[in-house]
Design an enzyme around this catalytic site. Sequence first.
Site, PDB file in Angstrom:
ATOM      1  N   ASP A 188       0.842  -1.194   0.000  1.00 44.16           N
ATOM      2  CA  ASP A 188       0.000   0.000   0.000  1.00 44.16           C
ATOM      3  C   ASP A 188       0.879   1.247   0.000  1.00 44.16           C
ATOM      4  O   ASP A 188       1.792   1.381   0.829  1.00 44.16           O
ATOM      5  CB  ASP A 188      -0.907   0.010   1.232  1.00 44.16           C
ATOM      6  CG  ASP A 188      -1.944   1.106   1.170  1.00 44.16           C
ATOM      7  OD1 ASP A 188      -3.005   0.883   0.567  1.00 44.16           O
ATOM      8  OD2 ASP A 188      -1.675   2.191   1.718  1.00 44.16           O
ATOM      9  N   ASN A 196      -2.578  12.999  -3.874  1.00 43.67           N
ATOM     10  CA  ASN A 196      -3.717  13.422  -4.703  1.00 43.67           C
ATOM     11  C   ASN A 196      -4.197  14.817  -4.327  1.00 43.67           C
ATOM     12  O   ASN A 196      -4.477  15.653  -5.196  1.00 43.67           O
ATOM     13  CB  ASN A 196      -4.864  12.423  -4.558  1.00 43.67           C
ATOM     14  CG  ASN A 196      -4.713  11.210  -5.474  1.00 43.67           C
ATOM     15  OD1 ASN A 196      -4.058  11.295  -6.513  1.00 43.67           O
ATOM     16  ND2 ASN A 196      -5.308  10.106  -5.098  1.00 43.67           N
ATOM     17  N   ASP A 205      -1.966   9.406 -10.509  1.00 43.01           N
ATOM     18  CA  ASP A 205      -1.947   8.310 -11.490  1.00 43.01           C
ATOM     19  C   ASP A 205      -0.519   7.998 -11.925  1.00 43.01           C
ATOM     20  O   ASP A 205      -0.148   6.830 -12.096  1.00 43.01           O
ATOM     21  CB  ASP A 205      -2.785   8.689 -12.710  1.00 43.01           C
ATOM     22  CG  ASP A 205      -4.282   8.666 -12.416  1.00 43.01           C
ATOM     23  OD1 ASP A 205      -4.672   8.165 -11.345  1.00 43.01           O
ATOM     24  OD2 ASP A 205      -5.049   9.164 -13.267  1.00 43.01           O
ATOM     25  N   GLU A 231      -4.805   2.542  -4.194  1.00 39.59           N
ATOM     26  CA  GLU A 231      -3.339   2.547  -4.104  1.00 39.59           C
ATOM     27  C   GLU A 231      -2.805   1.257  -3.493  1.00 39.59           C
ATOM     28  O   GLU A 231      -1.649   1.176  -3.083  1.00 39.59           O
ATOM     29  CB  GLU A 231      -2.864   3.752  -3.280  1.00 39.59           C
ATOM     30  CG  GLU A 231      -3.213   3.696  -1.804  1.00 39.59           C
ATOM     31  CD  GLU A 231      -4.559   4.288  -1.468  1.00 39.59           C
ATOM     32  OE1 GLU A 231      -4.744   4.700  -0.317  1.00 39.59           O
ATOM     33  OE2 GLU A 231      -5.437   4.342  -2.367  1.00 39.59           O
TER      34      GLU A 231
END
Length: 310
Positions: A188, A196, A205, A231
């Site tokens: 993770d 973000n 991305d 993620e």
Amino acid sequence: MIIGIHMSDKQELQNEINNASTRFSSVIDAAFDGIITMDDKQRIQLFNHASENIFGYSANEIIGKSITKLMQKKFRSSHSNYIKQFADSDIQSRDMLSRVMIMAVKKDKSEFPVEITISKISINGKIEFTAIIRDISNRIAFIEKLQHQVNTDNLTGLYNRNYFDTQIKDIYHQYKRFGHSFCVLMLDLDKFKVVNDTYGHLIGDKVLQEFAKKAQEVLREVDLLVRFGGEEFIALLPNTQLEAAKDVANRIRNCISQQMVLSQNHEPVTFTVSIGVAEIATDDDTESIVKRADEGLYRAKKSGRNRVSD
């Protein structure tokens, strides 16, 4: 008593025969599927226009040659036995409901998938065989494309959770049958929401894509890295025990901590990953080993992130 056929009747009969022959030839040449006829010596007697398009041979090139030119080498020596068995059997044909898929060979030696049906007929005491052949290359390619879309994450190009579910079942069955150990890594990206929120989803991305690329470079070809969701990623390591898996996880973690992507303002964006590791145990099933890897990931996050924990 002498029985004769009037010349006009004879001419009419001949015309009907000629018309039937023309009609037959027209249907054969206009057929979408390849139609090939051969004798009991495997020599090609008829090769229609569709067959020319499918195989790349002209009828003049191939008529009189062995049908085995159109099949894979490994099947050529046994084909005569198959023909004899079919000739001696009571079966007249394999209908379209029992079509067989095989690999055929073009003039340029390339191989391609076809569906084939075969029938036999006795003419003047000799058996001839007719094969109807359909090139299914486009159909197979379309199916493979659909399967790829169903099993692939569009953003990273990795396989997705759907594919992972099938693969872990397979590797688990191998473990139960042969005792080959395997490990699961749950990965993770740390504080991904901050990335973000700070730089936008396009940069987020890019981080996901860079992570997928670099993590795969660490793993072996036999290993499977999957985007599990958001993620979060998961990896299957066949024939691997816990300590070796933890070493792999740490190499991924170290590699990722050295990566970066550039923001829209050309600022360096760095990121790290936390990883949970679990080795299959005798009382595990496919769900419990994933759960244990996820619990290891939770411990790695809780102990400060950018960590590996079992």
